[in-house]
Design a protein around this motif. Structure first.
Motif, PDB file in Angstrom:
ATOM      1  N   GLU A 266       1.131  -1.210   0.211  1.00 15.50           N
ATOM      2  CA  GLU A 266       0.014  -0.110  -0.191  1.00 15.50           C
ATOM      3  C   GLU A 266       0.884   1.571  -0.090  1.00 15.50           C
ATOM      4  OE1 GLU A 266      -3.607   2.341  -0.092  1.00 15.50           O
ATOM      5  OE2 GLU A 266      -2.628   0.743  -0.943  1.00 15.50           O
ATOM      6  N   LYS A 267       1.808   1.290   0.458  1.00 15.57           N
ATOM      7  CA  LYS A 267       3.077   2.893   0.105  1.00 15.57           C
ATOM      8  C   LYS A 267       3.385   2.370  -0.806  1.00 15.57           C
ATOM      9  CE  LYS A 267       7.282   4.374   3.314  1.00 15.57           C
ATOM     10  NZ  LYS A 267       8.132   3.544   4.579  1.00 15.57           N
ATOM     11  N   SER A 268       3.492   1.698  -1.744  1.00 15.49           N
ATOM     12  CA  SER A 268       4.300   2.125  -2.825  1.00 15.49           C
ATOM     13  C   SER A 268       3.165   2.916  -3.741  1.00 15.49           C
ATOM     14  CB  SER A 268       4.636   1.171  -2.977  1.00 15.49           C
ATOM     15  OG  SER A 268       5.656   0.578  -2.646  1.00 15.49           O
ATOM     16  N   VAL A 269       1.599   2.029  -3.457  1.00 18.68           N
ATOM     17  CA  VAL A 269       0.549   2.737  -4.125  1.00 18.68           C
ATOM     18  C   VAL A 269       0.537   4.152  -3.947  1.00 18.68           C
ATOM     19  CG1 VAL A 269      -1.374   2.185  -5.441  1.00 18.68           C
ATOM     20  CG2 VAL A 269      -0.245  -0.077  -4.336  1.00 18.68           C
ATOM     21  N   VAL A 270       0.412   4.368  -2.315  1.00 18.58           N
ATOM     22  CA  VAL A 270       0.285   5.283  -2.036  1.00 18.58           C
ATOM     23  C   VAL A 270       1.463   6.554  -3.263  1.00 18.58           C
ATOM     24  CG1 VAL A 270       0.208   7.041  -0.496  1.00 18.58           C
ATOM     25  CG2 VAL A 270      -1.204   5.149  -0.130  1.00 18.58           C
ATOM     26  N   ALA A 271       2.500   6.187  -2.691  1.00 23.82           N
ATOM     27  CA  ALA A 271       3.925   7.077  -3.418  1.00 23.82           C
ATOM     28  C   ALA A 271       3.486   7.233  -4.936  1.00 23.82           C
ATOM     29  CB  ALA A 271       4.949   5.649  -3.001  1.00 23.82           C
ATOM     30  N   LEU A 272       3.285   6.981  -5.362  1.00 19.53           N
ATOM     31  CA  LEU A 272       3.054   6.492  -6.503  1.00 19.53           C
ATOM     32  C   LEU A 272       1.307   7.350  -6.879  1.00 19.53           C
ATOM     33  CD1 LEU A 272       4.606   3.674  -9.286  1.00 19.53           C
ATOM     34  CD2 LEU A 272       4.992   5.389  -8.820  1.00 19.53           C
ATOM     35  N   THR A 273       0.764   7.209  -6.818  1.00 14.52           N
ATOM     36  CA  THR A 273      -0.662   7.674  -6.915  1.00 14.52           C
ATOM     37  C   THR A 273      -0.292   9.607  -6.601  1.00 14.52           C
ATOM     38  OG1 THR A 273      -1.713   6.246  -5.879  1.00 14.52           O
ATOM     39  CG2 THR A 273      -3.109   8.528  -6.168  1.00 14.52           C
ATOM     40  N   ASP A 274       0.651   9.754  -5.313  1.00 13.69           N
ATOM     41  CA  ASP A 274       0.855  10.999  -5.297  1.00 13.69           C
ATOM     42  C   ASP A 274       1.343  11.670  -6.163  1.00 13.69           C
ATOM     43  OD1 ASP A 274      -0.529  10.779  -3.180  1.00 13.69           O
ATOM     44  OD2 ASP A 274       1.191  10.430  -1.929  1.00 13.69           O
ATOM     45  N   TYR A 275       2.356  11.155  -6.764  1.00 18.12           N
ATOM     46  CA  TYR A 275       3.797  11.760  -7.619  1.00 18.12           C
ATOM     47  C   TYR A 275       2.896  11.504  -9.289  1.00 18.12           C
ATOM     48  CZ  TYR A 275       7.757  11.832 -11.015  1.00 18.12           C
ATOM     49  OH  TYR A 275       8.362  12.059 -12.081  1.00 18.12           O
ATOM     50  N   PHE A 276       2.141  10.788  -9.481  1.00 19.09           N
ATOM     51  CA  PHE A 276       1.251  10.485 -10.704  1.00 19.09           C
ATOM     52  C   PHE A 276      -0.003  12.193 -10.339  1.00 19.09           C
ATOM     53  CE2 PHE A 276       2.080   6.004 -12.324  1.00 19.09           C
ATOM     54  CZ  PHE A 276       3.200   5.836 -12.068  1.00 19.09           C
ATOM     55  N   ALA A 277      -0.373  12.221  -9.281  1.00 18.71           N
ATOM     56  CA  ALA A 277      -1.225  13.234  -9.389  1.00 18.71           C
ATOM     57  C   ALA A 277      -0.543  14.657  -9.452  1.00 18.71           C
ATOM     58  CB  ALA A 277      -1.827  13.745  -7.622  1.00 18.71           C
ATOM     59  N   GLU A 278       0.967  14.999  -9.121  1.00 19.00           N
ATOM     60  CA  GLU A 278       1.786  16.480  -9.389  1.00 19.00           C
ATOM     61  C   GLU A 278       2.128  16.292 -10.446  1.00 19.00           C
ATOM     62  OE1 GLU A 278       4.611  15.610  -6.234  1.00 19.00           O
ATOM     63  OE2 GLU A 278       3.480  15.176  -4.374  1.00 19.00           O
ATOM     64  N   LEU A 279       2.366  14.690 -11.407  1.00 19.72           N
ATOM     65  CA  LEU A 279       2.805  15.111 -12.548  1.00 19.72           C
ATOM     66  C   LEU A 279       1.740  15.187 -13.632  1.00 19.72           C
ATOM     67  CD1 LEU A 279       5.882  14.343 -14.566  1.00 19.72           C
ATOM     68  CD2 LEU A 279       4.325  12.144 -14.469  1.00 19.72           C
ATOM     69  N   PHE A 280       0.508  15.132 -13.124  1.00 13.44           N
ATOM     70  CA  PHE A 280      -0.603  15.016 -14.240  1.00 13.44           C
ATOM     71  C   PHE A 280      -0.593  16.891 -13.716  1.00 13.44           C
ATOM     72  CE2 PHE A 280      -5.635  15.739 -14.526  1.00 13.44           C
ATOM     73  CZ  PHE A 280      -5.829  15.505 -15.612  1.00 13.44           C
ATOM     74  N   GLU A 281      -0.418  17.543 -13.028  1.00 12.42           N
ATOM     75  CA  GLU A 281      -1.063  18.764 -12.340  1.00 12.42           C
ATOM     76  C   GLU A 281      -0.478  19.746 -13.646  1.00 12.42           C
ATOM     77  OE1 GLU A 281      -3.044  20.269 -10.954  1.00 12.42           O
ATOM     78  OE2 GLU A 281      -4.223  18.195 -11.005  1.00 12.42           O
ATOM     79  N   THR A 282       1.094  19.441 -14.044  1.00  9.40           N
ATOM     80  CA  THR A 282       1.721  19.628 -15.050  1.00  9.40           C
ATOM     81  C   THR A 282       1.632  18.681 -16.533  1.00  9.40           C
ATOM     82  OG1 THR A 282       3.644  18.569 -14.138  1.00  9.40           O
ATOM     83  CG2 THR A 282       3.423  20.514 -12.845  1.00  9.40           C
ATOM     84  N   THR A 283       1.045  18.098 -16.609  1.00  7.47           N
ATOM     85  CA  THR A 283       1.240  17.542 -17.639  1.00  7.47           C
ATOM     86  C   THR A 283       0.158  18.755 -18.843  1.00  7.47           C
ATOM     87  OG1 THR A 283       0.601  15.113 -17.456  1.00  7.47           O
ATOM     88  CG2 THR A 283       0.180  15.312 -19.129  1.00  7.47           C
ATOM     89  N   PRO A 284       0.602  18.926 -19.706  1.00  4.35           N
ATOM     90  CA  PRO A 284      -0.493  19.879 -21.111  1.00  4.35           C
ATOM     91  C   PRO A 284      -1.704  18.769 -21.404  1.00  4.35           C
ATOM     92  CG  PRO A 284       2.131  19.777 -21.578  1.00  4.35           C
ATOM     93  CD  PRO A 284       2.490  18.611 -20.285  1.00  4.35           C
ATOM     94  N   ILE A 285      -2.753  19.325 -21.430  1.00  5.78           N
ATOM     95  CA  ILE A 285      -3.837  18.347 -21.705  1.00  5.78           C
ATOM     96  C   ILE A 285      -4.486  19.110 -22.872  1.00  5.78           C
ATOM     97  CG2 ILE A 285      -5.657  17.806 -21.017  1.00  5.78           C
ATOM     98  CD1 ILE A 285      -3.192  16.160 -20.467  1.00  5.78           C
ATOM     99  N   ARG A 286      -4.548  19.234 -23.920  1.00  3.25           N
ATOM    100  CA  ARG A 286      -5.500  19.692 -25.042  1.00  3.25           C
ATOM    101  C   ARG A 286      -6.707  20.456 -23.730  1.00  3.25           C
ATOM    102  NH1 ARG A 286      -8.422  18.759 -29.606  1.00  3.25           N
ATOM    103  NH2 ARG A 286      -7.366  16.930 -29.405  1.00  3.25           N
ATOM    104  N   GLY A 287      -6.987  21.709 -24.075  1.00  2.00           N
ATOM    105  CA  GLY A 287      -7.718  22.368 -23.634  1.00  2.00           C
ATOM    106  C   GLY A 287      -8.093  22.622 -22.236  1.00  2.00           C
ATOM    107  N   ARG A 288      -6.793  22.349 -21.716  1.00  2.00           N
ATOM    108  CA  ARG A 288      -7.480  22.103 -20.256  1.00  2.00           C
ATOM    109  C   ARG A 288      -5.876  24.190 -20.321  1.00  2.00           C
ATOM    110  NH1 ARG A 288      -4.567  18.442 -15.543  1.00  2.00           N
ATOM    111  NH2 ARG A 288      -2.559  19.106 -16.411  1.00  2.00           N
ATOM    112  N   LYS A 289      -6.308  24.307 -18.560  1.00  2.00           N
ATOM    113  CA  LYS A 289      -5.495  25.776 -18.762  1.00  2.00           C
ATOM    114  C   LYS A 289      -4.001  25.207 -17.829  1.00  2.00           C
ATOM    115  CE  LYS A 289      -7.359  30.083 -20.785  1.00  2.00           C
ATOM    116  NZ  LYS A 289      -7.856  31.353 -20.131  1.00  2.00           N
ATOM    117  N   ILE A 290      -3.313  25.421 -17.437  1.00  2.00           N
ATOM    118  CA  ILE A 290      -2.682  24.841 -16.499  1.00  2.00           C
ATOM    119  C   ILE A 290      -1.805  26.236 -15.049  1.00  2.00           C
ATOM    120  CG2 ILE A 290      -0.430  24.186 -15.428  1.00  2.00           C
ATOM    121  CD1 ILE A 290       0.260  22.647 -17.864  1.00  2.00           C
ATOM    122  N   ALA A 291      -2.463  26.157 -14.056  1.00  2.00           N
ATOM    123  CA  ALA A 291      -2.623  27.168 -13.336  1.00  2.00           C
ATOM    124  C   ALA A 291      -0.808  27.407 -12.955  1.00  2.00           C
ATOM    125  CB  ALA A 291      -2.758  26.994 -11.826  1.00  2.00           C
ATOM    126  N   ASP A 292      -0.758  29.510 -13.109  1.00  2.00           N
ATOM    127  CA  ASP A 292       0.856  29.603 -12.739  1.00  2.00           C
ATOM    128  C   ASP A 292       1.297  29.140 -11.304  1.00  2.00           C
ATOM    129  OD1 ASP A 292       0.558  30.067 -15.782  1.00  2.00           O
ATOM    130  OD2 ASP A 292      -0.304  31.965 -14.635  1.00  2.00           O
TER     131      ASP A 292
END
Length: 292
Positions: A266-292
């Motif tokens: 579970e510790k590994s799942v949580v660590a990667l979920t948090d990391y991917f969530a942060e990665l997703f916030e800065t990932t360019p997605i067509r139609g989505r604006k990334i906050a400054d």
């Protein structure tokens, strides 16, 4: 819509692509007429082992139940069928990598299911309905049945198939992620499911963008270090396969149990979920604006 062949074999066999191709007629690919089955039976290679896993009846029963239960929602059948197919057809990964087995299931055992599930809807550009040939004999992430088996294998959490249901409920995810080498890392698979379940990633653009970012980050970050997994005990899989002869049919209302392997830490799942969530916030997605 086509019906099942007049002759359905009693046991699974191996069907080479070169032997399969003559049976992929225009009538079949248009979903109008299926082969009779007798001539096809002459070109298969029998599986010599006396193994309960090779019985066709449990697979036929599953696909017929799926077609009835999901007659108003064909895509919804994926999430129901994937874990049950995996638990019914207990394979090693080496066995599952043999395309000839899936060729046989797709064309000899259940071509009617392939047609039911993958016959395209008419559009203005393509008014004729058609089944892509790769649904019968394509790569592992496209063939009708192999894609479901591999999705269940890669997304199950030890014996728990609940993550498989979540993953297969999102067509964009299984279409995109099954092509990723990193998905064989169990914490990565479970983290992706968590992102689906918490609603952070849902749409096709989001899935594609995050998948590309995960692959790119994986070139410089070793996920095994950030989210280590426990080594599998191959004896547990062998025991599960050996139990196929005495195992009851899989439940239709409740999920079956997979191999009795340890779940992902579970510790590994949580660590990667948090990391991917942060990665997703800065990932360019067509139609989505990334906050400054």
């Amino acid at each position: 819509m086509i019906t099942k062949p007049n002759h359905v074999p009693e046991h699974l066999a191996l069907l080479a692509t070169s032997a399969l191709d003559p049976f992929l007629t225009e009538e079949l690919l248009r979903g109008e007429e299926v082969h009779g089955g007798i001539d096809l039976a002459k070109v298969v290679e029998e599986l010599l082992e006396d193994d309960a896993r090779w019985s066709v009846e449990p697979i036929r029963s599953l696909v017929e139940d799926a077609m009835y239960e999901f007659r108003e929602d064909r895509t919804g059948a994926d999430a129901w069928l994937a874990p049950r197919l995996h638990a019914t057809l207990r394979l090693t990964r080496r066995e599952a990598a043999d395309k000839r087995l899936w060729n046989h299931i797709g064309l000899a055992v259940a071509p009617d299911y392939v047609a039911w599930r993958h016959l395209s809807e008419p559009t203005a550009k393509s008014p004729g309905r058609r089944i892509a040939a790769e649904r019968f004999r394509g790569p592992a992430d496209r063939q009708c049945f192999s894609r479901l088996w591999w999705a269940a294998e890669l997304f199950r959490n030890g014996p728990d198939y609940e993550p498989v249901v979540a993953a297969c409920g999102n067509q964009d995810l299984i279409h995109t992620v099954l092509r990723m080498d990193l998905i064989d890392h169990r914490p990565t698979a479970q983290a992706l499911v968590r992102l689906l379940q918490n609603g952070l990633v849902a749409k096709g653009r989001e899935v594609a963008g995050l998948s590309a970012a995960i692959n790119a980050a994986g070139a410089t970050l070793i996920y095994d270090v950030l989210a280590p997994d426990e080594p599998k005990d191959p004896a547990r899989l062998r025991d599960w396969i050996a139990e196929a002869r005495s195992a009851p049919p899989v439940g239709r209302r409740s999920l079956p149990d997979g191999p009795d392997e340890d779940p992902v830490p579970e510790k590994s799942v949580v660590a990667l979920t948090d990391y991917f969530a942060e990665l997703f916030e800065t990932t360019p997605i067509r139609g989505r604006k990334i906050a400054d």
